[in-house]
Design an enzyme around this catalytic site. Structure first.
Site, short mmCIF file in Angstrom:
data_model
loop_
_atom_site.label_atom_id
_atom_site.label_comp_id
_atom_site.label_asym_id
_atom_site.label_seq_id
_atom_site.Cartn_x
_atom_site.Cartn_y
_atom_site.Cartn_z
N HIS A 65 4.46 8.17 -3.22
CA HIS A 65 5.81 7.78 -2.92
C HIS A 65 6.65 8.01 -4.10
CE1 HIS A 65 5.78 5.93 1.51
NE2 HIS A 65 5.69 7.27 1.55
N ASP A 67 8.96 6.60 -5.55
CA ASP A 67 9.21 5.21 -6.63
C ASP A 67 7.95 4.70 -7.29
OD1 ASP A 67 8.16 4.48 -3.87
OD2 ASP A 67 9.01 2.43 -4.14
N HIS A 68 6.88 5.28 -7.03
CA HIS A 68 5.51 5.10 -7.76
C HIS A 68 5.18 6.11 -8.67
CE1 HIS A 68 4.51 1.41 -5.45
NE2 HIS A 68 5.52 1.97 -4.61
N HIS A 141 -0.33 1.81 4.52
CA HIS A 141 1.20 2.48 4.19
C HIS A 141 1.24 3.72 4.87
CE1 HIS A 141 4.51 1.83 2.12
NE2 HIS A 141 4.37 2.98 1.35
N ASP A 212 1.49 -0.42 -2.03
CA ASP A 212 2.30 -0.85 -0.94
C ASP A 212 1.28 -0.97 0.42
OD1 ASP A 212 4.35 -0.37 -2.82
OD2 ASP A 212 5.56 1.18 -1.59
N HIS A 270 7.64 -5.64 -6.28
CA HIS A 270 8.18 -4.65 -5.07
C HIS A 270 9.08 -5.38 -4.28
CE1 HIS A 270 8.01 -1.30 -2.30
NE2 HIS A 270 7.57 -0.64 -3.27
#
Length: 309
Positions: A65, A67-68, A141, A212, A270
């Site tokens: 993802h 944001d990672h 996830h 996550d 997070h």
């Protein structure tokens, strides 16, 4: 050994928190830094710290993802511009190699150091040397996501100086030979075995860093007996249904993992941007009611992980 949090937010950057990136500083252990995830703006965050990109030896990506991972191309390029010439390894789910290479190729970026990829297809041991082992397990996830467990090898016990002094063995270069476990002949003819003057081995440290995830049995597996567990805590306990729908965890779930897995310290990260000010303290309070040694971490916070003596 120390953890430094470069980004502790979920999804998108905010004024209070950048997106996910965590530095495991192993400067005393191997003069290196291991990075876990690299969200957008990570290299900007690094500018506010004493971290040196050229010392980044390995990067572990939990999942793909944005944001990672959106900070990876810029960081890798800057590491080259800033004189980094030592090899770097990137571990992550299938697709991380394509993402990085496409970004570098399209932008005509050229690195001055060897870059290699270890794409994870199966859980288990993914790295091992004389000092450390790294294990990974699948989490729950929306896309393939992993958690990592770093295990340090046990360290040699301390030299028992008082025991040596009691035998009138003066300090000096001979102490190093004794600490190395050698048989040493003293000036007065006595022969001693260095191994008799070394204390019990010092237990190596364990750090678990999860990506996550919904609550999953592998969270407990990765966290078992860890000195530090870094666990996502995107939502508070009253929003457990939303956490499940979005494949995330709550404060209470993270705290229960820490409690059941016999963790020493829980670091919550997070954090959704909906939680500001007092709401963040409430997140921490919720976790502490279940597991006392819980804390919500902030960007740029450093958490030392001392040896157990």
């Amino acid at each position: 050994m120390e953890l430094e949090f470069l980004g502790t937010g979920a999804g998108v950057p905010s004024k209070q928190r950048n997106v996910t990136s965590i530095a495991l500083k192993l400067l005393d252990e191997r003069n290196a830094i291991w990075l876990f995830d690299c969200g957008e703006g990570t290299q900007q965050q690094i500018l506010e710290t004493t971290l040196r990109p050229r010392k980044i030896e390995k990067i572990f990506i939990t999942h793909l993802h944005g944001d990672h991972i959106f900070g990876l191309p810029g960081l890798l390029s800057s590491r080259s511009f800033q004189g980094g010439d030592t090899a770097l390894e990137i571990y992550g789910p299938k697709g991380i190699k394509e993402f990085v290479q496409t970004s570098l190729n399209v932008s005509d970026s050229h690195l001055k150091y060897p870059l290699s990829f270890i794409e994870i297809t199966e859980p288990g041991l993914i790295f091992e040397d004389a000092s450390f082992k790294v294990f990974c397990e699948r989490l729950d996830h929306r896309i393939a996501c992993f958690g990592f467990r770093v295990e340090e090898a046990d360290l040699q016990g301390e030299l028992q100086v008082e025991k040596l002094k009691a035998l009138n063995i003066p300090s000096g270069p001979i102490y190093k030979k004794i600490k190395d476990g050698e048989r040493v002949t003293l000036t007065d003819g006595r022969i001693i075995n260095g191994k008799d003057f070394i204390g019990q081995p010092i237990k190596g440290r364990i750090v678990a860093i999860l990506g996550d995830t919904r609550l999953h049995p592998n969270c407990y597996t990765l966290a078992q007996n860890a000195d530090v567990l870094v666990h996502e805590s995107t939502f508070n306990k009253s929003e457990a249904k939303m956490a499940k729908n979005y494949f995330h965890s709550t404060t209470a779930q993270a705290a229960n993992v820490a409690k059941e897995a016999n963790v020493k310290k829980l670091l919550l990260t997070h954090i959704s941007s909906r939680y500001l000010g007092r709401a963040v303290h409430e997140l921490q309070k919720e976790a502490q009611e279940i597991f006392k040694e819980s804390r919500v971490v902030q960007d740029f916070e450093c958490v030392p992980i001392p040896l157990k003596k």
